[in-house]
Scaffold this active site. Structure first.
Site: not given
Length: 878
Positions: A340, A484
């Site tokens: 990224d 998550d």
């Protein structure tokens, strides 16, 4: 200042018994009085002056035993205790007599008469004094526990464990009617014990009986002993809760009611967390490894995602090379570096390493968006995810993939997050590999017990997810910053199962500094609060009862910020303003709260001791409470607030320093608690001597808080860390090849990506700067690496590797970090947890923390004075 002078030198003031040595207690008081410059030990005002005020240099201090012998009589008269009374009368007068004025205040006390000159020396002296007294109390309690333990019945605990296990698995209890009847009877007895009023003596017997029972039961291994200790703990806590709700809330003023309500709410929170925690940790599943069956050509395809944003290439490179070396068919393994940061150096490295390189036009949804973008452009049947600093072992896929084959509904398998570098607590407090770190409880026990209830959480790394279920829920969750855990919750709501293998199969870097550690925990706390607000596990469909408990406890845990701050300041309401937040005699408070505290600590030490030492939970909460209180509160009202922050890894700390910015909350709380101790001494001897027990109880509570804040200060003192690559202590076979073709067998002492430490007996032919080669083994395969001697000590040699190409670096990773057994046995050298030993350790670290703080203050003051002198000198020279 004179030292203690033997009584034969004071014939005019010494009693007739001056020809023999004074009693031990008199000598101890004399030494203390001399050190604190207490001129008149029999006068309470003199002790307060010695503790808080800078004594006059001209004031002579002469200590005579007649004054010291008079001290108990003065104290008895001060607190209204009859002369010659026994210890029972002292306890009754101090702790159990209803509040009533028993003695006149010392009207001649005028604090304004003294000039207050606080110095580093006097502050250090007072800190050492109060903490030394606390340390003596801890040592006495430890000796009492050891004394009782040594005199317990000599039972065959192994046989007792077998009998308890047989009872738990008996056919009779398997019958639903018997099981429900037994449960109903147990609950009825539990309610009777918890709600029956006890006299003072009966409550004391209750405390001692539960303590002795716990000392016996905790010697028995197995899950049944855990359940018994949990039952005893819940009984003591429920009895305390019932007493608090029915006997201590009759308060007078509005402010007393307000502070009492805050304290009661904080206690209610801890009771809920205690209950949920017992459910969540009582019975770990201990799932074994299941290897894949069938031919390698039939293995499924696996996409390996390694997301990165701003981490240096030196951190990411070993992870990529370890992932590339995993034992899996080459045509079935596809590794992707998800950058990224869109950096050319990473693109070039990916091409050199022969792996995929993926970027996207924006950074929307941070890590979750990065993973979802990769999910859309890859096609593997399974996805393995590793943070860019987590190196998988070569056996990772072989040891994990079998459960997907065994359970077709298994959508995700998680393994522990293991760290080979110390976190800020471990580095700054020097507890690395000796005391379990903050995450050990979660990955060592909680996740293993979650697995029993099919509630294993996805933790963002070191995990494998099946693609189809992941696509069915829309990919990695993006609604919160803890994508998550939210992803796992969505999978569980659809009825999928998850698995947890409690074996470290990957390892990474812990946070380097306290500020980055706190930033990471703020994100976790905010994210869990967001999930609790927008996708509450107690509501909605798809979850079992125990799944709701496991998820709910994980989210509620991060709301400890406000309760912990209440506990850190609650006694100050009385010490500063004489507000009674619990309407009961101090002795009754102690006899009800002690069973709750003692039994919960004994039960948790038995259940969690391998993964978290006693009293360390309070340390972690004290350090983090201030910083997570606001984010969790905001997230409950505005879940969309806040953004994802990346935890930095691989940084350096050039020199030891005190983080004044991050420690401002601790310093404020330290000042408040220190002032509370000072106010408590004044109340004890002058203003509230009619309720000395209440004053003492609040002072002990404040002293405990003061101790915990000392540890927090110790953590904020950042220790120097200048290695660009962390070394892992490990003893592996090696061989050193010298320029004259001599081969010297040896063992590694530690290793990193930059060099090795070797244990070597024959080093006569070695010289600093010598070019050598060192051999390491990956199974039976030998690899040689060029190196140079940079350190030479008795019995050890330090080597620095020469520049290595990508293949040599991959070979080095396989020989060291990626070995299948690399992280097994990591905890073998950990200290064994004992509750009082744990408290003593916290006490020691608290003292060390305050010494560090005083040292930093003194250094800062010295530098400031030197700077002022330099400025004056420059002005004078003009």
């Amino acid at each position: 200042m004179e030292s203690f002078i033997p009584t034969d030198q004071h014939a005019d003031t010494t009693p007739p018994a001056s020809d023999h040595t004074p009693p031990l207690w008199q000598r101890a008081v004399a030494r203390l009085a001399t050190r604190m410059q207490v001129a008149h030990p029999a006068r309470l005002r003199s002790w307060l002056r010695g503790a808080f005020l800078r004594p006059s240099p001209s004031e002579a201090v002469t200590i005579a035993t007649d004054e010291i012998a008079e001290l108990p009589h003065r104290l008895a008269a001060h607190f209204g205790i009859a002369a010659g009374a026994g210890w029972q009368a002292w306890l009754s007068a101090l702790f159990f007599v209803p509040p009533a004025q028993r003695a006149a205040h010392a009207s001649n006390f005028r604090p304004a008469r003294f000039a207050v000159h606080t110095t580093f020396r006097s502050l250090d002296l007072l800190i050492r004094l109060v903490l030394t007294l606390f340390g003596q109390l801890i040592a006495f309690t430890q000796r009492a526990t050891d004394f009782l333990s040594a005199r317990l019945p000599d039972l065959d605990f192994l046989q007792l464990e077998r009998r308890l296990d047989r009872l738990a698995s008996s056919d009779l209890l398997a019958l639903p009617a018997v099981r429900w009847a037994t449960l109903a009877l147990a609950l009825a007895m539990f309610a009777i014990v918890c709600t029956t009023p006890f006299s003072l003596q009966a409550q004391l017997v209750f405390l001692l009986a539960m303590w002795l029972a716990a000392l016996i039961v905790r010697r028995v291994m197995g899950n049944m002993s855990k359940l018994i200790l949990i039952a005893l703990s819940l009984m003591a806590s429920a009895r305390y809760a019932w007493w608090r709700l029915t006997s201590t809330l009759d308060l007078e003023t509005g402010w007393e009611t307000f502070f009492a309500a805050l304290l009661l709410l904080a206690e209610a929170y801890t009771w809920i967390i205690l209950l949920f925690g017992y459910i969540q940790t009582a019975w770990p599943l201990k799932r074994p490894v299941t290897r894949l069956a069938g031919e390698r050509s039939d293995y499924p395809t696996v996409d390996v995602y390694i997301p990165t944003y701003n981490e240096p290439l030196s951190v990411v490179r070993p992870t990529v090379l370890a992932a590339r070396s995993m034992d899996w068919p080459a045509d079935k393994l596809r590794i992707h570096l998800l950058d990224d940061g869109r950096r050319d150096a990473f693109r070039a490295f990916a091409a050199e390493a022969g792996i995929g390189y993926l970027t996207r036009p924006d950074n929307r949804h941070a890590k979750a968006g990065n993973l979802n973008h990769a999910l859309a452009v890859t096609s593997g049947e399974y996805v393995a995810i590793f943070d860019c600093d987590h190196l998988p072992t070569s056996s990772f896929l072989h040891e994990c993939m079998g459960w997907f084959q065994r359970d077709s509904q298994c959508a995700m398998l998680q393994t522990p997050h293991h760290f080979f570098s110390p976190d800020p607590f471990e580095r700054n407090l020097s507890t690395f590999r000796r005391v379990p770190n903050e995450g050990a409880l979660f990955y060592g026990l909680i996740q293993d017990t979650n697995d029993l209830w099919n509630a294993t959480y996805f933790c963002g790394s070191c995990a494998i997810i099946k693609r189809k279920p992941l696509e069915q829920i829309g990919g990695i969750a993006v609604e919160t910053v803890t994508e998550d855990a939210h992803t796992a919750l969505k999978l569980h709501r659809l009825g999928y199962t998850t698995a947890y293998i409690n074996t470290p199969l990957a390892a990474g870097l812990a946070t380097e500094s306290l500020s980055s550690h706190i930033g990471q925990r703020i994100r976790w706390a905010r994210g869990m609060a967001q999930i609790f607000r927008i996708d509450n596990p107690f509501l909605g469909k798809g979850l079992s009862f125990f799944q709701r408990i496991c998820y709910g406890n994980a989210m509620l845990h991060f709301f400890y910020g406000i309760p912990r701050l209440i506990f850190l300041t609650a006694p100050l309401a009385y010490l500063f303003f004489e507000l009674h937040v619990i309407n009961a005699a101090a002795g009754m408070i102690a006899l009800y709260v002690l069973p709750h505290i003692v039994m919960s600590n004994l039960a948790n030490a038995h259940i969690q001791g391998q993964y978290r030492h006693s009293f360390w939970a309070e340390v972690y909460e004290t350090v983090l409470a201030w910083y997570i209180a606001l984010p969790t509160t905001i997230a409950m009202f505005k879940p969309s607030a806040g953004s994802f922050n990346v935890t930095s890894k691989g940084g350096l700390i050039e020199k030891t320093y005190f983080d004044w910015h991050i420690s401002r909350p601790y310093l404020l709380l330290i000042v408040l608690n220190f002032a509370g101790l000072a106010a408590g001494l004044l109340r004890l001897f002058y203003f509230n001597s009619h309720e000395a027990g209440t004053v003492l109880l609040n002072m002990v509570w404040t002293l405990y808080n003061f101790l915990m804040l000392g540890v927090a200060v110790g953590v904020a003192t950042e220790t120097r860390q200048v290695r660009s690559a962390h070394r892992v202590a490990s003893r592996l076979p090696a061989a050193l090849h010298l320029p004259d073709s001599t081969t010297v067998p040896c063992f590694t002492q530690d290793y990193s990506m930059n060099g090795l430490g070797l244990e070597i007996s024959d080093q006569h032919a070695l010289a600093l700067g010598m070019e050598v080669q060192v051999s390491l083994w990956n199974g039976l395969r030998e690899h040689r690496f060029p190196a140079r001697v940079v350190v030479r000590n008795t019995g050890t040699v330090g080597l620095q590797f020469a520049p290595l190409d990508v293949q040599a670096q991959a070979d080095l990773v396989q020989c060291t970090f990626a070995r299948p057994e690399a992280w097994r046995g990591w905890k073998d050298d950990q200290d064994v947890d004992r509750p009082m030993q744990g408290l003593h350790e916290i006490f020691t670290l608290g003292v060390a923390g305050y010494r560090k703080l005083l040292h930093m203050l003194a250094d800062g003051w010295t530098r400031r004075k030197a700077g002022m002198r330099a400025r004056f000198a420059r002005k004078a020279s003009r």
